[in-house]
Enzyme design. Structure first.
Site, PDB file in Angstrom:
ATOM      1  NE  ARG A 119      -0.471  -0.095   5.112  1.00  0.00           N
ATOM      2  CZ  ARG A 119      -0.144   0.943   5.639  1.00  0.00           C
ATOM      3  NH1 ARG A 119      -0.835   2.154   4.971  1.00  0.00           N
ATOM      4  NH2 ARG A 119       0.288   0.990   6.586  1.00  0.00           N
ATOM      5  NE  ARG A 161      -0.765  10.677   6.589  1.00  0.00           N
ATOM      6  CZ  ARG A 161       0.369  11.211   7.410  1.00  0.00           C
ATOM      7  NH1 ARG A 161       0.628  12.315   7.549  1.00  0.00           N
ATOM      8  NH2 ARG A 161       1.028  10.055   7.989  1.00  0.00           N
ATOM      9  NE  ARG A 194      19.826  -2.561  -1.621  1.00  0.00           N
ATOM     10  CZ  ARG A 194      20.566  -2.378  -2.772  1.00  0.00           C
ATOM     11  NH1 ARG A 194      21.288  -3.429  -3.251  1.00  0.00           N
ATOM     12  NH2 ARG A 194      20.771  -1.146  -3.272  1.00  0.00           N
ATOM     13  NE  ARG A 243      17.389   8.426   5.086  1.00  0.00           N
ATOM     14  CZ  ARG A 243      16.486   7.994   6.124  1.00  0.00           C
ATOM     15  NH1 ARG A 243      15.446   8.395   5.995  1.00  0.00           N
ATOM     16  NH2 ARG A 243      16.828   7.038   7.182  1.00  0.00           N
ATOM     17  CD  GLU A 253      20.468   7.898   5.386  1.00  0.00           C
ATOM     18  OE1 GLU A 253      19.564   6.761   4.879  1.00  0.00           O
ATOM     19  OE2 GLU A 253      20.570   8.128   6.361  1.00  0.00           O
ATOM     20  CE1 TYR A 309      14.774  -1.005   9.259  1.00  0.00           C
ATOM     21  CE2 TYR A 309      12.338  -0.637   9.361  1.00  0.00           C
ATOM     22  CZ  TYR A 309      13.717   0.010   9.507  1.00  0.00           C
ATOM     23  OH  TYR A 309      13.985   0.984   9.740  1.00  0.00           O
ATOM     24  CG  ASP A 350       9.355   0.873  12.716  1.00  0.00           C
ATOM     25  OD1 ASP A 350      10.048   1.580  11.685  1.00  0.00           O
ATOM     26  OD2 ASP A 350       8.042   1.148  12.441  1.00  0.00           O
TER      27      ASP A 350
END
Length: 368
Positions: A173, A177, A250, A281, A301, A349, A351
Site C-alpha cells: 500500500r 492523505r 541491503r 537522502r 546515504e 525489519y 521499528d
C-alpha cells in the site's frame, strides 16, 4: 568480568540492552558483548561539537503503544520532533508523505476532490488489473505523476534494481492523505530523546558488565562455560556458519561531513527521488533536536547490496530469503540454550518500538 553469569547477551543494541536491564531487575547476572567499539547498536549517536550524529542513519522514535512509550521514557526525556521529510525531484521540492501539500504543488490544485479525481484518472488510463511487478503495483495505487517523481528513482536506488524487476508485494500500500499534513507517522507518540539514543542504552546497561570490540565466535571458544544461556542478536545464518546458505540484506554507506554553516538544508530529512542523484537522502542531524550550533553535520546515504563484512541493515524479505530463514528458524527452535532476537536474529525489519516490545515479550517468557 566474572567467571560465569546467568546470561551471555550478544549485542549491546536495544534488544540486548532491554533484556539485560530486565534480567538485572530479576536478580540475574548478564555479560553483554558487542563486536563494535561502542554500545547502542544502530541507534548509537556520536556527539560532534554539540550535535548528536545518528551514526547508522536517522532514528526517529514513534509508537502508538503507550506501554512502550512509558517504558522508554524511564530512560530519557523526549522532545516533540515530528518527522516531515522533503523530497527533491530534479529542481522541484515536495512534501512527504503524499498529502495535499504534495498534490497542490504537483498539479496546482487545492481541494481533496480535485486530487482524488486526478489520481483516479491517471490510474484508469493505465488499465492495470493484475500488477506483475513493483512498478505496476505502485502505478495502480498512485498513478503516473506521483510514481515517476517520488517513488520510481528512490525505490530503484534503495533496492539496486529496476522497479520492473522488483516483486509487487514490496509495496502493498502507499498511503495517500487528502489533508494538508506533513507528519510522516500516524503514531500518537513520537520524538527524539534529548541528548541522543546512546544515553538510553547507557542507563539500561548501568551496573552490567559489558565487553566491547569482542567477537562472539572467538569469545565463546575461549569462554565456553561463561553462561548456561545466550541471548543472540546477531545474524542467525552466521550463528550457524551460513551452512544452509546466506540470507540477503541491503546495507547503507554514509558520507558524513561537518560544514562551516549554521543550516545546510533547513530540514532533518531530505530525500532525493531522482535516479540520477546517487544518494537516497541527506540527513542534517542538528534539526532532530532543534540545534542552534554554529556548524552543522550532514550525512549522505547510499544504498547498496550487502556483502560479508558490511553492516546488514534491511532484510530482503522476498520468497527465497523467507524460505531460507524458516529453515534457520527450525534449527533455532530446537535450541534450548540460545534465544535469538532483534532485527538480525529474527531476519525482520523492526521499528525501535517493536524491538523493545519483542524484547519485553521474550523477557516475560524467559525471566518469570
Amino acid at each position: 568480568m566474572k567467571a560465569n553469569y546467568d546470561y551471555l547477551v550478544v549485542g549491546a543494541g536495544l534488544y540486548g540492552a532491554v533484556f539485560a536491564y530486565e534480567a538485572k531487575k530479576k536478580g540475574k547476572t548478564c555479560l553483554v558483548i558487542d563486536k563494535r567499539s561502542h554500545i547502542a547498536g544502530n541507534v548509537y549517536c556520536e556527539n560532534v561539537h554539540g550535535i548528536n550524529v545518528h551514526k547508522y542513519g536517522a532514528h526517529i522514535f514513534h509508537t502508538s503503544d503507550k506501554k512502550i512509550w512509558d517504558y522508554v521514557n524511564q530512560f530519557a526525556e523526549f522532545n516533540n520532533y515530528i518527522n516531515s521529510p522533503v523530497a527533491v525531484y530534479k529542481d522541484e521540492l515536495y512534501n512527504l508523505p503524499f498529502n495535499m501539500n504534495t498534490f497542490s504543488k504537483m498539479w496546482g490544485i487545492r481541494t481533496p476532490e480535485e486530487a482524488q479525481k486526478k489520481i483516479a484518472e491517471q490510474i484508469a488510463e493505465l488499465h492495470i488489473t493484475e500488477p506483475k511487478n513493483l512498478e505496476e503495483q505502485a502505478l495502480s495505487l498512485v498513478g503516473t505523476d506521483v510514481y515517476e517523481k517520488l517513488i520510481k528513482g528512490y525505490t530503484e536506488k534503495q533496492w539496486g534494481r529496476d522497479c520492473k524487476d522488483l516483486p509487487a508485494f514490496i509495496i502493498k500500500r502507499l498511503p495517500l492523505r487528502f489533508i494538508y499534513d506533513n507528519n510522516y507517522f500516524n503514531d500518537r507518540y513520537q520524538g527524539i530523546p534529548i541528548g541522543g539514543y546512546t544515553a538510553i542504552v547507557e542507563k539500561m546497561l548501568d551496573g552490567i558488565d559489558v565487553l566491547l570490540d569482542t567477537d562472539y565466535f572467538t569469545f565463546v571458544q575461549e569462554h565456553a562455560d561463561i553462561a548456561p544461556k545466550t541471548v543472540f542478536t546477531g545474524m542467525i545464518d552466521e550463528f550457524y556458519g551460513f551452512k544452509l546458505g546466506v540470507l540477503e540484506y541491503r546495507t547503507v554507506r554514509f558520507e558524513t561531513e561537518e560544514l562551516d554553516c549554521e543550516n545546510y538544508q533547513g530540514n532533518a530529512v531530505v530525500n532525493y527521488t531522482d535516479r540520477e542523484v546517487p544518494y537516497t537522502r541527506i540527513i542534517e542531524h542538528k534539526h532532530f533536536e532543534f540545534g542552534k550550533q554554529p556548524t552543522t553535520v550532514i550525512s549522505r546515504e547510499y544504498s547498496k547490496e550487502w556483502e560479508k563484512g558490511d553492516e546488514p541493515y534491511y532484510p530482503v524479505n522476498n520468497d527465497k530469503n523467507n524460505e531460507l530463514y524458516q529453515k534457520y528458524k527450525e534449527l533455532a527452535d530446537k535450541e534450548n540454550k540460545v534465544i535469538f532476537g532483534g532485527r538480525l536474529g529474527g531476519y525482520k525489519y523492526y521499528d525501535m518500538d517493536k524491538v523493545i516490545a519483542a524484547a519485553l515479550e521474550m523477557c516475560e517468557a524467559e525471566l518469570n
